[in-house]
Design a protein around this motif. Structure first.
Motif, PDB file in Angstrom:
ATOM      1  N   VAL A  38       0.851  -1.160   0.117  1.00 58.82           N
ATOM      2  CA  VAL A  38      -0.131   0.024  -0.023  1.00 58.82           C
ATOM      3  C   VAL A  38       0.952   1.282  -0.021  1.00 58.82           C
ATOM      4  O   VAL A  38       1.778   1.143   0.830  1.00 58.82           O
ATOM      5  CB  VAL A  38      -1.061   0.137   1.281  1.00 58.82           C
ATOM      6  CG1 VAL A  38      -1.757   1.156   1.565  1.00 58.82           C
ATOM      7  CG2 VAL A  38      -1.826  -1.329   1.317  1.00 58.82           C
ATOM      8  N   ASN A  41      -2.342   5.541   2.031  1.00 54.00           N
ATOM      9  CA  ASN A  41      -3.474   4.977   2.955  1.00 54.00           C
ATOM     10  C   ASN A  41      -4.702   5.815   3.029  1.00 54.00           C
ATOM     11  O   ASN A  41      -5.040   6.111   4.555  1.00 54.00           O
ATOM     12  CB  ASN A  41      -2.880   4.640   4.330  1.00 54.00           C
ATOM     13  CG  ASN A  41      -2.222   6.103   5.072  1.00 54.00           C
ATOM     14  OD1 ASN A  41      -2.356   7.179   4.406  1.00 54.00           O
ATOM     15  ND2 ASN A  41      -1.808   5.759   6.175  1.00 54.00           N
ATOM     16  N   ASN A  42      -5.199   6.670   2.146  1.00 50.21           N
ATOM     17  CA  ASN A  42      -6.138   7.391   1.994  1.00 50.21           C
ATOM     18  C   ASN A  42      -5.989   8.564   3.068  1.00 50.21           C
ATOM     19  O   ASN A  42      -6.852   8.956   3.652  1.00 50.21           O
ATOM     20  CB  ASN A  42      -7.467   6.616   2.421  1.00 50.21           C
ATOM     21  CG  ASN A  42      -8.800   7.419   1.978  1.00 50.21           C
ATOM     22  OD1 ASN A  42      -8.788   8.345   1.178  1.00 50.21           O
ATOM     23  ND2 ASN A  42      -9.896   6.821   2.350  1.00 50.21           N
ATOM     24  N   ASN A  45      -6.796   8.293   7.055  1.00 53.10           N
ATOM     25  CA  ASN A  45      -8.294   8.285   7.469  1.00 53.10           C
ATOM     26  C   ASN A  45      -8.788   6.533   7.614  1.00 53.10           C
ATOM     27  O   ASN A  45      -9.998   6.857   7.910  1.00 53.10           O
ATOM     28  CB  ASN A  45      -8.994   9.137   6.505  1.00 53.10           C
ATOM     29  CG  ASN A  45      -8.501  10.468   6.632  1.00 53.10           C
ATOM     30  OD1 ASN A  45      -8.428  11.156   7.466  1.00 53.10           O
ATOM     31  ND2 ASN A  45      -8.705  11.268   5.309  1.00 53.10           N
ATOM     32  N   CYS A  46      -7.976   5.766   7.342  1.00 55.83           N
ATOM     33  CA  CYS A  46      -8.520   4.367   7.321  1.00 55.83           C
ATOM     34  C   CYS A  46      -8.758   3.851   8.709  1.00 55.83           C
ATOM     35  O   CYS A  46      -9.579   2.995   9.063  1.00 55.83           O
ATOM     36  CB  CYS A  46      -7.460   3.505   6.772  1.00 55.83           C
ATOM     37  SG  CYS A  46      -7.596   3.851   4.999  1.00 55.83           S
ATOM     38  N   LEU A  49      -6.317  -0.782   8.581  1.00 54.38           N
ATOM     39  CA  LEU A  49      -6.273  -1.177   7.260  1.00 54.38           C
ATOM     40  C   LEU A  49      -6.463  -2.799   7.131  1.00 54.38           C
ATOM     41  O   LEU A  49      -5.657  -3.442   7.844  1.00 54.38           O
ATOM     42  CB  LEU A  49      -5.149  -0.734   6.416  1.00 54.38           C
ATOM     43  CG  LEU A  49      -5.142  -0.835   5.100  1.00 54.38           C
ATOM     44  CD1 LEU A  49      -6.100  -0.066   4.299  1.00 54.38           C
ATOM     45  CD2 LEU A  49      -3.645  -0.354   4.540  1.00 54.38           C
ATOM     46  N   ILE A  73      -9.609  -4.918  -0.111  1.00 50.36           N
ATOM     47  CA  ILE A  73      -9.114  -3.928   0.910  1.00 50.36           C
ATOM     48  C   ILE A  73     -10.176  -3.059   1.504  1.00 50.36           C
ATOM     49  O   ILE A  73     -11.308  -2.853   0.944  1.00 50.36           O
ATOM     50  CB  ILE A  73      -8.063  -3.199   0.165  1.00 50.36           C
ATOM     51  CG1 ILE A  73      -6.853  -2.655   1.349  1.00 50.36           C
ATOM     52  CG2 ILE A  73      -8.599  -2.032  -0.764  1.00 50.36           C
ATOM     53  CD1 ILE A  73      -5.916  -1.930   0.889  1.00 50.36           C
ATOM     54  N   ASN A  74     -10.095  -2.961   2.780  1.00 50.57           N
ATOM     55  CA  ASN A  74     -10.987  -2.206   3.439  1.00 50.57           C
ATOM     56  C   ASN A  74     -10.323  -1.052   4.193  1.00 50.57           C
ATOM     57  O   ASN A  74      -9.573  -1.007   5.003  1.00 50.57           O
ATOM     58  CB  ASN A  74     -11.716  -3.129   4.489  1.00 50.57           C
ATOM     59  CG  ASN A  74     -13.022  -2.409   5.009  1.00 50.57           C
ATOM     60  OD1 ASN A  74     -13.120  -1.332   5.592  1.00 50.57           O
ATOM     61  ND2 ASN A  74     -13.922  -3.497   4.753  1.00 50.57           N
ATOM     62  N   CYS A  75     -11.275   0.174   4.009  1.00 51.10           N
ATOM     63  CA  CYS A  75     -10.652   1.329   4.570  1.00 51.10           C
ATOM     64  C   CYS A  75     -12.093   2.150   4.738  1.00 51.10           C
ATOM     65  O   CYS A  75     -12.291   2.874   4.168  1.00 51.10           O
ATOM     66  CB  CYS A  75      -9.857   2.487   3.873  1.00 51.10           C
ATOM     67  SG  CYS A  75      -9.546   4.005   4.372  1.00 51.10           S
ATOM     68  N   GLY A  76     -12.939   1.691   5.734  1.00 50.29           N
ATOM     69  CA  GLY A  76     -14.270   2.139   5.885  1.00 50.29           C
ATOM     70  C   GLY A  76     -15.076   1.428   4.967  1.00 50.29           C
ATOM     71  O   GLY A  76     -16.416   1.020   5.433  1.00 50.29           O
ATOM     72  N   TRP A  94      -8.143   5.200  -3.876  1.00 47.99           N
ATOM     73  CA  TRP A  94      -9.308   4.695  -2.916  1.00 47.99           C
ATOM     74  C   TRP A  94     -10.754   5.150  -3.501  1.00 47.99           C
ATOM     75  O   TRP A  94     -11.478   4.896  -3.030  1.00 47.99           O
ATOM     76  CB  TRP A  94      -8.884   5.235  -1.478  1.00 47.99           C
ATOM     77  CG  TRP A  94      -7.751   4.705  -0.655  1.00 47.99           C
ATOM     78  CD1 TRP A  94      -6.610   5.345  -0.660  1.00 47.99           C
ATOM     79  CD2 TRP A  94      -7.937   3.577  -0.132  1.00 47.99           C
ATOM     80  NE1 TRP A  94      -5.916   4.483  -0.059  1.00 47.99           N
ATOM     81  CE2 TRP A  94      -6.631   3.382   0.421  1.00 47.99           C
ATOM     82  CE3 TRP A  94      -8.779   2.673   0.180  1.00 47.99           C
ATOM     83  CZ2 TRP A  94      -6.248   2.098   1.212  1.00 47.99           C
ATOM     84  CZ3 TRP A  94      -8.448   1.394   0.842  1.00 47.99           C
ATOM     85  CH2 TRP A  94      -7.321   1.314   1.312  1.00 47.99           C
TER      86      TRP A  94
END
Length: 96
Positions: A38, A41-42, A45-46, A49, A73-76, A94
């Motif tokens: 990665v 990482n947005n 704000n994740c 992660l 992949i999950n970021c919210g 993202w």
């Protein structure tokens, strides 16, 4: 003048071209194995992660060997993407 316009349009096309992967930068690996990392990482704000429902703890930019194929992949919210075999896939997008 006509050639200047064609040259300008060619430069725009070259500048806008990519490797065809929306979610990341992809390049062949040096040993034929498949790697993932990665690099964005947005904006931090994740929170935690997650990759395939497991914590992704490697620092930004560091890659690890991974199985090719479909991953989430999950970021919210979950994002599904595909990693081809024998590449280094660096996740960096993202957006939708």
């Amino acid at each position: 003048m006509k050639y200047k316009i064609l040259t300008f349009l060619s430069l725009i096309l070259i500048a806008c071209s990519d490797d065809g992967y929306l979610r990341g930068q992809v390049e062949p690996s040096h040993d034929g194995k498949t790697y993932f990392g990665v690099i964005d990482n947005n904006g931090g704000n994740c929170g935690a992660l997650l990759l395939d429902r497991k914590a992704w703890d490697l620092p930004l930019g560091e890659v690890a060997e991974i199985q090719p194929g479909e991953h989430i992949i999950n970021c919210g919210a979950p994002i599904s993407f595909f990693i081809p075999e024998g590449v280094i896939f660096k996740f960096d997008y993202w957006g939708p």
